[in-house]
Design a protein around this motif. Structure first.
Motif: not given
Length: 492
Positions: A239-247
């Protein structure tokens, strides 16, 4: 003086047959030699960049900061698809964050501490794994060479019915050809379990890629991910939609709480910075031969479970065990030293095998100065080219064209061997190699002044090993000189 008679078709065919045999022997030797070097590739990486600050551990928060810092280095570049964080360990006490565009060392606080630039080590690894050919074809060739070497080892033992009874009978003071044959046969017996384990696992690793491709074309319409999934786990849905970097910090803390014995070696973020991202942590477990268990987490660091490399079906565990068994990545330094010595013994076996074959050809009146000179260049020119490219890396920097330099040096030596075979003197090549090893160890220690004892130990081993080899080889040079005086060319 009568004019030389033109060669017959049969003679030309025999010459071509010999040249092809020499090429196969040369490739086997190169793969064996680089395999012995690659056993301690983590230590070579430290040796190549001795001034990088080292850390023994990385906290979850520092790991999170480290991957964020690596992502920041890619500003203005296409989004990376896979983000790797190699955790520090005893062999390589350095944390390395790698994106699609480069790698960076990070310190104990997760700050960038320098560029990962061990191009010489990577050059040697590439030479061993795929001979610097396109990866698929190179690994196929190396896998086939592994099968051939395993067959040579087995048939060699079967062809000598007294080989086990004479396992400790060495005629080192006899004719050099006899001494060479004894070393070839005895080392073949002493190292047989190791050699078979290494060659067969190497063949499996090299040929498995082709097998996976065939299965993919036959059953999944060419989708390799579906073929890999039963062993290494499935890929997530993109899913190429932007999101914060994984935790990553939460994932590491969760793993420690659930599996305290697990020692993380790699943290991988698939499609970082997107909604489809997920976390994969490879972790070593005590007393297990598999390269590690693969634990999966979602983007928030929530536990999704292990893939099953340590407790899944036996075929899955076998596939995950071949890498450590082939490269000696188990048991720490003692196993690495054993693999290194046994790998060098395998080099002696492959080199003396072809040398004995060339000697038999000469005794039958079929000798060729060119073939023997080419073989001497392969035996002594290959390690010389590795040493000289290490110097090139040190002088010209990590972006030097090391692959082209290695093959260029080897090709130049072979060209001299073909054009002027009498210029190639094995004793002189040996002396130059050992002198270069001494100069490399001393030069590295004096110029770069590494602080880590493990790095200085490599320099010391190079110097002392080369000096010891000079003393030992003197015993054989007199015998080879007598052989040459009797009408034979000095053998490599």
């Amino acid at each position: 003086m009568p004019a030389p008679q033109p060669q017959t078709l049969v003679q030309r065919a025999l010459g071509g047959h010999a040249a092809i045999g020499l090429l196969a022997g040369a490739l086997l030797y190169i793969v064996s030699l680089t395999g012995a070097v690659v056993v301690i590739h983590d230590r070579w990486q430290r040796w190549e960049q001795p001034t990088i600050a080292e850390v023994t551990a990385l906290t979850p928060s520092a790991a999170q900061a480290g991957v964020a810092a690596a992502i920041a280095q890619d500003a203005g570049k296409p989004r990376t698809t896979h983000l790797y964080l190699r955790m520090p360990n005893a062999d390589l006490p350095r944390a390395v964050a790698t994106t699609d565009h480069g790698g960076w060392y990070v310190d104990g606080q997760g700050r960038v501490a320098g560029r990962e630039a061990h191009s010489w080590t990577e050059m040697v690894i590439g030479l061993h794994e795929y001979l610097h050919l396109p990866a698929t074809w190179g690994m196929l060739l190396v896998g086939a060479l592994g099968v051939a070497l395993a067959a040579l080892l087995i048939t060699g033992v079967l062809a000598h019915p007294r080989i086990l009874r004479d396992a400790f009978w060495l005629r080192t003071r006899h004719d050099p050809q006899i001494a060479r044959a004894d070393w070839h046969n005895r080392l073949g017996v002493w190292t047989l379990p190791f050699a078979l384990a290494v060659t067969l696992t190497g063949a499996f690793i090299g040929l498995s890629g082709v097998g996976y491709s065939v299965l993919a074309k036959a059953y999944t319409g060419g989708n390799l991910e579906k073929i890999y999934a039963p062993i290494y786990g499935p890929e997530g849905m993109p899913d190429a939609n932007a999101a914060p970097l994984a935790n990553i910090a939460t994932a590491l803390a969760t793993l420690h709480a659930r599996v305290p014995a697990a020692m993380p070696t790699y943290v991988i973020v698939h499609d970082p910075g997107t909604r489809g991202q997920h976390i994969q942590i490879l972790a070593a477990l005590p007393r297990r031969l598999v390269y590690g268990e693969d634990y999966r987490f979602d983007a928030a660091g929530r536990w999704q479970g292990p893939v099953g490399l340590t407790n899944g079906p036996w075929g899955q565990q076998f596939a995950a065990s071949t890498y450590n068994l082939h490269f000696g990545n188990f048991g720490g330094l003692p196993v690495e030293i054993a693999y290194l010595l046994l790998g060098l013994a395998l080099c002696v076996i492959t080199s003396t095998g072809t040398t004995l074959w060339l000697g038999k050809r000469r005794r039958r009146g079929m000798g060729s100065d060119r073939l023997e000179a080419c073989w001497a260049v392969v035996i002594w020119g290959t390690p010389l080219a590795l040493v000289w490219t290490a110097w090139l890396r040190g002088v010209a920097g990590p972006d030097a064209f090391l692959v082209a330099a290695f093959w260029g040096l080897l090709a130049a030596g072979l060209a001299v061997a073909v054009a002027r075979p009498l210029w190639i003197v094995p004793e002189q090549l040996r002396t130059v190699l050992l002198a270069c090893l001494i100069a490399t160890g001393l030069g590295h220690a004096i110029i770069l002044r590494p602080a880590a004892p493990a790095i200085l130990a490599l320099d010391a081993v190079m110097v002392l090993g080369a000096l010891l080899s000079l003393v030992v080889l003197r015993r054989f040079q007199a015998g080879e000189g007598r052989e040459a005086g009797a009408g034979s060319r000095p053998s490599s």
